[in-house]
Structures are given as C-alpha cells and as structure tokens.
Design a protein around this motif. Sequence first.
Motif, mmCIF file in Angstrom:
data_model
loop_
_atom_site.group_PDB
_atom_site.id
_atom_site.type_symbol
_atom_site.label_atom_id
_atom_site.label_comp_id
_atom_site.label_asym_id
_atom_site.label_seq_id
_atom_site.Cartn_x
_atom_site.Cartn_y
_atom_site.Cartn_z
ATOM 1 N N THR A 42 17.704 0.163 -4.325
ATOM 2 C CA THR A 42 17.502 1.103 -3.231
ATOM 3 C C THR A 42 16.164 1.755 -3.496
ATOM 4 O O THR A 42 15.886 2.204 -4.608
ATOM 5 C CB THR A 42 18.623 2.161 -3.197
ATOM 6 O OG1 THR A 42 19.866 1.495 -3.016
ATOM 7 C CG2 THR A 42 18.410 3.152 -2.066
ATOM 8 N N PHE A 43 15.312 1.798 -2.475
ATOM 9 C CA PHE A 43 13.939 2.256 -2.627
ATOM 10 C C PHE A 43 13.712 3.582 -1.916
ATOM 11 O O PHE A 43 14.295 3.830 -0.859
ATOM 12 C CB PHE A 43 12.973 1.221 -2.030
ATOM 13 C CG PHE A 43 13.042 -0.119 -2.687
ATOM 14 C CD1 PHE A 43 12.315 -0.387 -3.829
ATOM 15 C CD2 PHE A 43 13.841 -1.119 -2.158
ATOM 16 C CE1 PHE A 43 12.368 -1.633 -4.432
ATOM 17 C CE2 PHE A 43 13.910 -2.373 -2.747
ATOM 18 C CZ PHE A 43 13.166 -2.631 -3.898
ATOM 19 N N ARG A 44 12.841 4.402 -2.479
ATOM 20 C CA ARG A 44 12.354 5.608 -1.819
ATOM 21 C C ARG A 44 10.868 5.395 -1.562
ATOM 22 O O ARG A 44 10.084 5.293 -2.487
ATOM 23 C CB ARG A 44 12.544 6.847 -2.673
ATOM 24 C CG ARG A 44 12.010 8.114 -1.971
ATOM 25 C CD ARG A 44 12.065 9.353 -2.841
ATOM 26 N NE ARG A 44 13.417 9.625 -3.261
ATOM 27 C CZ ARG A 44 13.748 9.982 -4.510
ATOM 28 N NH1 ARG A 44 12.839 10.087 -5.447
ATOM 29 N NH2 ARG A 44 15.002 10.229 -4.815
ATOM 30 N N PHE A 45 10.502 5.293 -0.297
ATOM 31 C CA PHE A 45 9.108 5.131 0.096
ATOM 32 C C PHE A 45 8.539 6.496 0.467
ATOM 33 O O PHE A 45 9.234 7.331 1.053
ATOM 34 C CB PHE A 45 8.987 4.191 1.298
ATOM 35 C CG PHE A 45 9.324 2.768 0.976
ATOM 36 C CD1 PHE A 45 8.349 1.911 0.489
ATOM 37 C CD2 PHE A 45 10.613 2.289 1.140
ATOM 38 C CE1 PHE A 45 8.654 0.597 0.182
ATOM 39 C CE2 PHE A 45 10.924 0.982 0.835
ATOM 40 C CZ PHE A 45 9.949 0.132 0.350
ATOM 41 N N HIS A 46 7.281 6.709 0.138
ATOM 42 C CA HIS A 46 6.582 7.942 0.496
ATOM 43 C C HIS A 46 5.628 7.602 1.639
ATOM 44 O O HIS A 46 4.666 6.867 1.441
ATOM 45 C CB HIS A 46 5.823 8.492 -0.715
ATOM 46 C CG HIS A 46 6.734 8.803 -1.861
ATOM 47 N ND1 HIS A 46 7.256 10.059 -2.068
ATOM 48 C CD2 HIS A 46 7.254 8.030 -2.839
ATOM 49 C CE1 HIS A 46 8.036 10.043 -3.128
ATOM 50 N NE2 HIS A 46 8.049 8.818 -3.616
ATOM 51 N N VAL A 47 5.948 8.119 2.821
ATOM 52 C CA VAL A 47 5.185 7.790 4.022
ATOM 53 C C VAL A 47 4.788 9.073 4.729
ATOM 54 O O VAL A 47 5.649 9.847 5.155
ATOM 55 C CB VAL A 47 6.029 6.916 4.989
ATOM 56 C CG1 VAL A 47 5.222 6.537 6.208
ATOM 57 C CG2 VAL A 47 6.561 5.693 4.279
ATOM 58 N N ARG B 37 9.753 11.337 2.569
ATOM 59 C CA ARG B 37 10.436 10.371 1.700
ATOM 60 C C ARG B 37 11.473 9.633 2.532
ATOM 61 O O ARG B 37 12.314 10.259 3.174
ATOM 62 C CB ARG B 37 11.104 11.085 0.535
ATOM 63 C CG ARG B 37 10.095 11.736 -0.371
ATOM 64 C CD ARG B 37 10.770 12.493 -1.449
ATOM 65 N NE ARG B 37 9.757 13.121 -2.292
ATOM 66 C CZ ARG B 37 10.024 13.973 -3.236
ATOM 67 N NH1 ARG B 37 11.271 14.313 -3.477
ATOM 68 N NH2 ARG B 37 9.060 14.483 -3.952
ATOM 69 N N VAL B 38 11.381 8.311 2.509
ATOM 70 C CA VAL B 38 12.277 7.479 3.304
ATOM 71 C C VAL B 38 13.042 6.567 2.356
ATOM 72 O O VAL B 38 12.437 5.791 1.614
ATOM 73 C CB VAL B 38 11.480 6.634 4.324
ATOM 74 C CG1 VAL B 38 12.414 5.765 5.138
ATOM 75 C CG2 VAL B 38 10.646 7.530 5.226
ATOM 76 N N GLY C 73 0.787 -1.218 0.000
ATOM 77 C CA GLY C 73 0.000 0.000 0.000
ATOM 78 C C GLY C 73 0.822 1.273 0.000
ATOM 79 O O GLY C 73 0.299 2.354 -0.247
ATOM 80 N N LEU C 74 2.134 1.165 0.276
ATOM 81 C CA LEU C 74 2.981 2.353 0.285
ATOM 82 C C LEU C 74 3.399 2.728 -1.133
ATOM 83 O O LEU C 74 3.604 1.863 -1.984
ATOM 84 C CB LEU C 74 4.245 2.112 1.111
ATOM 85 C CG LEU C 74 4.082 1.901 2.612
ATOM 86 C CD1 LEU C 74 5.439 1.681 3.252
ATOM 87 C CD2 LEU C 74 3.382 3.087 3.246
ATOM 88 N N ARG C 75 3.540 4.028 -1.383
ATOM 89 C CA ARG C 75 4.091 4.505 -2.652
ATOM 90 C C ARG C 75 5.596 4.294 -2.591
ATOM 91 O O ARG C 75 6.235 4.542 -1.561
ATOM 92 C CB ARG C 75 3.787 5.986 -2.859
ATOM 93 C CG ARG C 75 2.333 6.319 -2.910
ATOM 94 C CD ARG C 75 1.721 6.412 -4.295
ATOM 95 N NE ARG C 75 2.542 7.143 -5.228
ATOM 96 C CZ ARG C 75 2.733 6.749 -6.489
ATOM 97 N NH1 ARG C 75 2.171 5.667 -6.942
ATOM 98 N NH2 ARG C 75 3.480 7.445 -7.307
ATOM 99 N N VAL C 76 6.168 3.825 -3.714
ATOM 100 C CA VAL C 76 7.592 3.501 -3.736
ATOM 101 C C VAL C 76 8.179 3.839 -5.103
ATOM 102 O O VAL C 76 7.476 3.835 -6.113
ATOM 103 C CB VAL C 76 7.816 2.004 -3.396
ATOM 104 C CG1 VAL C 76 7.256 1.096 -4.470
ATOM 105 C CG2 VAL C 76 9.283 1.706 -3.153
#
Length: 92
Positions: free
Chosen positions: A58-63, A67-68, A13-16
């Motif tokens: 390497t991932f960038r998650f939008h939480v 941005r993580v 469910g997270l944007r990545v």
Amino acid sequence: MDPRTLPRHELAGLRVEVVDSPNADLVGVSGTVVDETTNTLVVGTGDGPKQVPKAAATFRFHVDGERVIVDGERLVARPARRTETTATSKWR
C-alpha cells in the motif's frame, strides 16, 4: 488528484512511501518513483533504487501537498494502458 483518480496518472517523479506490506522489509521504503513496470515501482531512495511489487504494498503518494493512499493492486497494469483516457478502459 485523489485515491480514485491517481491510478490514471503518470507516477514517475512522484514522492512515494510504502505504508503497508506483508513483506516487513518494504514498509518504510520512500523516495521518488523513478521507473514503473506492469508489476513493480522502482523507488529512488538514499540507498539506491528499490524495486517494490505493486500488488504486495500500500503506497502513500505525495501530490501537490496532499497525501494520497493507494492499494498497490489498483496500480497493477502496464503504465501506458493504465493511464489511457479513451474508449472503455477500466481505468477511466
């Protein structure tokens, strides 16, 4: 949630977005995590689902508006095992 604690959480469910990978075809893949296995994230994109190896990205998650960035190696584990919060899990 921050880079240190994100691996303990449910990713579905997270944007990545894939921000780095030895496989140039994976860089830029972005969408919503629709499924997860021990070694891959399935990302729902406008072009359909894409399976991305965790260890090779390497991932960038939008939480919550933040941005993580997380090295995929930190995510390699069965989702249920990775998110446990009891006993002496290395993911705690």
